[in-house]
Enzyme design. Structure first.
Site, PDB file in Angstrom:
ATOM      1  N   HIS A 133       4.504  -4.084   2.818  1.00 39.49           N
ATOM      2  CA  HIS A 133       4.418  -4.516   4.223  1.00 39.49           C
ATOM      3  C   HIS A 133       4.471  -3.254   5.086  1.00 39.49           C
ATOM      4  CE1 HIS A 133       5.980  -6.282   8.012  1.00 39.49           C
ATOM      5  NE2 HIS A 133       5.512  -7.431   7.578  1.00 39.49           N
ATOM      6  N   ASP A 210      12.631  -3.842  -0.821  1.00 34.93           N
ATOM      7  CA  ASP A 210      12.431  -4.696   0.346  1.00 34.93           C
ATOM      8  C   ASP A 210      12.475  -6.143  -0.156  1.00 34.93           C
ATOM      9  OD1 ASP A 210      11.211  -6.418   2.130  1.00 34.93           O
ATOM     10  OD2 ASP A 210       9.493  -5.132   2.550  1.00 34.93           O
ATOM     11  N   GLN A 213      10.991 -11.097   1.155  1.00 37.50           N
ATOM     12  CA  GLN A 213      10.349 -12.303   0.611  1.00 37.50           C
ATOM     13  C   GLN A 213      10.998 -12.764  -0.692  1.00 37.50           C
ATOM     14  OE1 GLN A 213       8.273 -14.003   2.268  1.00 37.50           O
ATOM     15  NE2 GLN A 213       7.529 -12.561   3.799  1.00 37.50           N
ATOM     16  N   LYS A 236      13.758 -15.282   7.526  1.00 34.49           N
ATOM     17  CA  LYS A 236      12.875 -15.734   6.433  1.00 34.49           C
ATOM     18  C   LYS A 236      13.658 -16.543   5.403  1.00 34.49           C
ATOM     19  CE  LYS A 236       9.813 -11.766   6.856  1.00 34.49           C
ATOM     20  NZ  LYS A 236       8.608 -12.264   7.509  1.00 34.49           N
ATOM     21  N   CYS A 374       0.394  -7.963   8.037  1.00 31.62           N
ATOM     22  CA  CYS A 374       1.086  -6.656   8.135  1.00 31.62           C
ATOM     23  C   CYS A 374       1.030  -5.918   6.799  1.00 31.62           C
ATOM     24  CB  CYS A 374       2.535  -6.809   8.585  1.00 31.62           C
ATOM     25  SG  CYS A 374       2.688  -7.467  10.243  1.00 31.62           S
TER      26      CYS A 374
HETATM   27  N1  PLP Z   1       8.820  -6.847   4.280  1.00 29.55           N
HETATM   28  C1  PLP Z   1       8.142  -7.925   3.906  1.00 29.55           C
HETATM   29  C2  PLP Z   1       7.695  -8.074   2.494  1.00 29.55           C
HETATM   30  C3  PLP Z   1       7.849  -8.915   4.845  1.00 29.55           C
HETATM   31  O1  PLP Z   1       7.163 -10.000   4.470  1.00 29.55           O
HETATM   32  C4  PLP Z   1       8.277  -8.738   6.170  1.00 29.55           C
HETATM   33  C5  PLP Z   1       7.919  -9.722   7.197  1.00 29.55           C
HETATM   34  O2  PLP Z   1       6.917 -10.403   7.107  1.00 29.55           O
HETATM   35  C6  PLP Z   1       8.999  -7.608   6.506  1.00 29.55           C
HETATM   36  C7  PLP Z   1       9.256  -6.683   5.524  1.00 29.55           C
HETATM   37  C8  PLP Z   1       9.512  -7.378   7.873  1.00 29.55           C
HETATM   38  O3  PLP Z   1      10.553  -8.269   8.115  1.00 29.55           O
HETATM   39  P1  PLP Z   1      11.166  -8.425   9.566  1.00 29.55           P
HETATM   40  O4  PLP Z   1      10.028  -8.669  10.493  1.00 29.55           O
HETATM   41  O5  PLP Z   1      12.070  -9.613   9.426  1.00 29.55           O
HETATM   42  O6  PLP Z   1      11.902  -7.188   9.870  1.00 29.55           O
END
Ligand code: PLP
Length: 416
Positions: A133, A210, A213, A236, A374
């Protein structure tokens, strides 16, 4: 249309009862029962979480840590109790290894700014994968630019699996951190994180995962896994927006400089010098998202009561059902067919732009997401500008998938 009976699925997960816990699932956009397939962007909220927020504002709200009065003490106990709950949910050994942040984006920026600035220098490297992401790319690019370091990228194959041998070959004495996604939001790939940690640690390289998800879909055990940093976003995982957690191994957090300066994060301040509080307070400058943290704690209680092993088993069946159903749609190509996947069905449809798919599905009451999610490097890897993405969560059913397939039939009627 095949309307499957939910209670008969093998996992024994009572999805009908779970659905009753989520008031938004009773909404009827355009007069049609909502099919919510956009949980990877943000999940719907259970009544217990909504009530916990309201109760907190009604009965136990004040600023935390600084007050001697009844309400401040009550809020502080609840806030720190939430930290303990989140630590348990992530499988951390010590609640002090949990820093409350806004979400995964802030968690990664914190590590890049604090750990990264201290440990990454000129000529060093940070290793990510193609399926990150943007929030696990851009903070490292900013750091590398500032330090004269390099961002290296481990490639993925056509199915969306990271090519481990190539990832391993990219590890060297210059690699100062491996930062990779646990579950890809664009492909659904579940990365072999145990192996990645093993490969990196064999060379003394710390690993950030990270978990944005992963946290909503599977049991987690960060201490057992041995990763150095792990991130989650509350919104999420059925919790409030604006709150999330960074797990960091205690030795690392203790040795890291603060990320932001301000109140709450100090021990003493004079104009000559400030001394900082121990972690995690050192990383929580200013008034935190008190109610968000407490409501996240209530959400985590809810998830633990459901049992994340059972959630994972239920979703595995649902994903298999969804994969088969989508594969039967003519002209549809799944983007992301990794051996081990979770919750995400990304696809393109011959001759139809994903945004048109999303718009037509919306009118049928089916909420999906379209775009690059993203994760533009993933789109580039597959040579598509965007995908349509149906993402599943613990409250989705086989009949949601049937409604999705039926609505895709409407798309075909329009576009031929
Ligand atoms: N990492 C992953 C895999 C994501 O899917 C997302 C959000 O879609 C993020 C990071 C960013 O998360 P946040 O917007 O809650 O900071």
């Amino acid at each position: 249309m095949v309307l499957a009976q939910q209670k008969t699925v093998k996992s024994g997960f009572d999805v009908d009862s779970v659905r009753r816990d989520f008031p938004a699932l009773r909404l009827e956009p355009y007069g049609k029962p909502l099919v919510y397939l956009d949980s990877a962007a943000s999940a719907q909220k259970p009544e217990v979480m909504i009530k916990a927020e309201a109760r907190c504002y009604r009965e136990s709200y004040a600023n935390v840590h600084r007050g001697v009065h009844y309400l401040s003490a009550k809020a502080t106990v609840a806030y720190e109790e939430a930290r303990r709950k989140v630590a348990g949910f992530l499988g951390a050994a010590d609640p002090n290894e949990i820093v409350f942040v806004r979400g995964t984006t802030e968690a990664i920026n914190l590590v890049a700014s604090s750990y990264g600035r201290r440990h990454v220098g000129e000529g060093d490297e940070v290793l990510v994968t193609t399926m990150e992401h943007h929030s696990n790319i851009v903070p490292w690019q900013l750091l590398c630019e500032e330090k004269g370091a390099k961002l290296k990228v481990a490639p993925i194959d056509d199915r969306g699996d990271v090519i481990l041998e190539e990832m391993e070959a990219l590890l060297s004495e210059r690699t100062k951190l491996v930062a990779t996604v646990h579950v890809s939001n664009a492909l659904g790939t579940v990365n072999p994180v145990e192996r990645i940690v093993e490969l990196a640690h064999a060379r003394g390289i710390p690993v950030l995962l990270d978990g944005a998800q992963a946290a909503p879909h599977m049991p987690l055990a960060v201490a057992a896994l041995g990763c150095d940093f792990y991130t989650m976003s509350g919104h999420k995982a059925f919790g409030p927006s604006g709150i999330g957690a960074l797990y960091g191994r205690k030795e690392l957090l203790d040795a890291m400089p603060p990320y932001q300066g301000g109140g709450e994060m100090i021990r003493t301040v004079t104009f000559e010098k400030s001394e900082f509080a121990p972690s995690p307070a050192k990383f929580e400058a200013g008034t935190p998202n008190i109610v968000g943290a407490i409501a996240l704690g209530a959400t985590v209680d809810y998830l633990e009561a459901l049992g994340m092993h059972r959630v994972e088993a239920y979703e595995r069946e649902l994903l298999a059902y969804g994969t088969e159903a989508l594969e039967s749609v003519s002209g549809l190509r799944l983007i992301g067919t990794a051996r081990h996947k979770a919750s995400v069905l990304s696809f393109v449809l011959d001759g139809v732009h994903p945004h048109d798919i999303g718009t037509i599905l919306d009118r049928e009451g089916v909420a999906i997401r379209t775009g690059h999610h993203c994760a533009q490097p993933v789109m580039d890897r597959y040579g598509v500008p965007a995908t349509a993405r149906a993402s599943l969560a613990l409250y989705n059913t086989r009949s949601d998938i049937d409604r999705l397939v039926e609505a895709l039939g409407k798309v075909r009627e329009v576009f031929g």
